[in-house]
Write an enzyme that holds these catalytic residues in place. Structure first.
Site: not given
Length: 361
Positions: A135, A289, A318
């Site tokens: 991320s 995601d 995610h």
């Protein structure tokens, strides 16, 4: 593990034009470094993460785990703007003697990476064996591999991107709007905007998970009409949980940091920028995601020379990059068997697969 603070006493120039008179970086280091730096693992944390990587990524880091302090020198640094000891909105501005609060300048992923490089030089680290992040942490990792092509030997990117999408920016702006409508937000104290941040976190969580996740983990039951649904109490719980450990100023700033991600800025575009990476690279994407869709990781793998791509099947969207430690460990171990070669044999070994050099785990 004890946190150490690195202090840089000179003005720190920011990409957007601002200047921090000085900066501090809080970090934790596990294990002992080799003389040749061949065992350095640099972990970049995500949005509300911290330098305590053994806490938030305990499935990957720790004794007996993939990244083991008995074998590796593992370092994780709290990013600028965050809440856990590095220079951020609650820090005192040495020029005014007061906390920055709303006056904290705009910072970017590149600023964070530049601060890391100051610490790296201070520690005498001339080579990073493995840089890994998911991320926001992945955004830092790929930026560092572009800006310092000869520094990182092995690059592992999970659920991240080369450029933050309009979709992702819209989610972040919606969260900032929630903070801004909190009537306390304009006040200058650490708890300002905290209720707004709780609402922002609830919004964020929807993007961190997905429809199927909620359908299973927060499935409707025979709740009385005068009682809240499970999904309702879950959203409120997550907002309250973050409010116990974070502040709205850092949340606001770091959402803007994520929005700044664009490796192609000033470099002729993302494709040209990614082509500069020399690291042996594994890119992992999560099929479910919703925030960083898997096509963003496919883009990275396609344009980073010799990169290997792995799709992960996870219920958790995610957030799978934090939860699916066994899948991630298995994929990395398989990939590591091949990157020991002088050339990247993964390209030839997996080029017959439909998904861009995809591993099968």
């Amino acid at each position: 593990m004890k946190t150490t603070t690195f202090k840089y006493n000179k003005p720190f120039q920011l990409e957007a034009g601002g200047i921090l008179p000085e900066i501090e970086l809080a970090y934790q280091a596990l294990g002992e470094i080799n003389d040749d730096c061949s065992n350095v693992v640099w972990v970049c944390h995500a949005f509300t993460g911290s330098q305590d990587v053994e806490d938030w990524w305990q499935g990957l880091v720790g004794r007996g785990k993939l990244f083991d302090p008995d074998k590796h020198f593992i370092i994780c640094v709290n990013v600028l703007g965050s809440h856990y000891g590095s220079t951020g909105p609650l820090s005192v501005n040495p020029e005014t003697g007061e906390p920055y609060f709303h006056n904290f300048p705009l910072i970017t992923i590149r600023d964070i990476v530049n601060s890391f490089d100051l610490l790296r030089e201070h520690l005498g680290i001339h080579q990073i064996n493995t840089c890994i992040g998911g991320s926001l942490g992945g955004q830092q990792s790929v930026e560092w591999a572009i800006s310092q092509p000869d520094l990182i030997e092995n690059l592992i990117l999970i659920a991240t991107n080369a450029q933050h999408s309009p979709w992702g920016i819209a989610f972040n702006e919606s969260q900032r709007m929630s903070i801004e409508v909190d009537p306390t937000w304009q006040e200058s104290h650490p708890q300002a905007g905290i209720k707004g941040m709780m609402a922002a976190r609830a919004t964020a969580l929807i993007s961190y998970r997905n429809y199927e996740t909620y359908g299973i983990t927060q499935a409707r039951k025979d709740e009385p009409l005068n009682k809240p649904h499970r999904a309702m109490t879950y959203q409120r719980y997550q907002g309250e949980k973050l409010a116990q450990r974070f502040n709205a100023f850092s949340y606001y700033v770091l959402s803007q940091v994520m929005d700044s991600q664009d490796v192609g800025r000033g470099r002729g575009g993302a494709i040209q920028a990614l082509s500069q990476i020399k690291s042996k690279t594994l890119v992992m994407g999560i099929e479910s995601d919703a925030l960083f869709p898997i096509n963003e990781q496919e883009f990275l793998a396609k344009h980073i020379p010799g990169a290997t791509f792995q799709a992960l099947d996870s219920l958790y969207g995610h957030d799978g990059f934090l939860i699916e430690s066994q899948l991630i460990t298995k994929a990395i171990k398989l990939w590591q068997k091949f990157v020991k070669f002088d050339v990247n044999p993964m390209y030839d070994f997996f080029k017959g697969l439909e998904k861009k050099k995809e591993l099968v785990v």
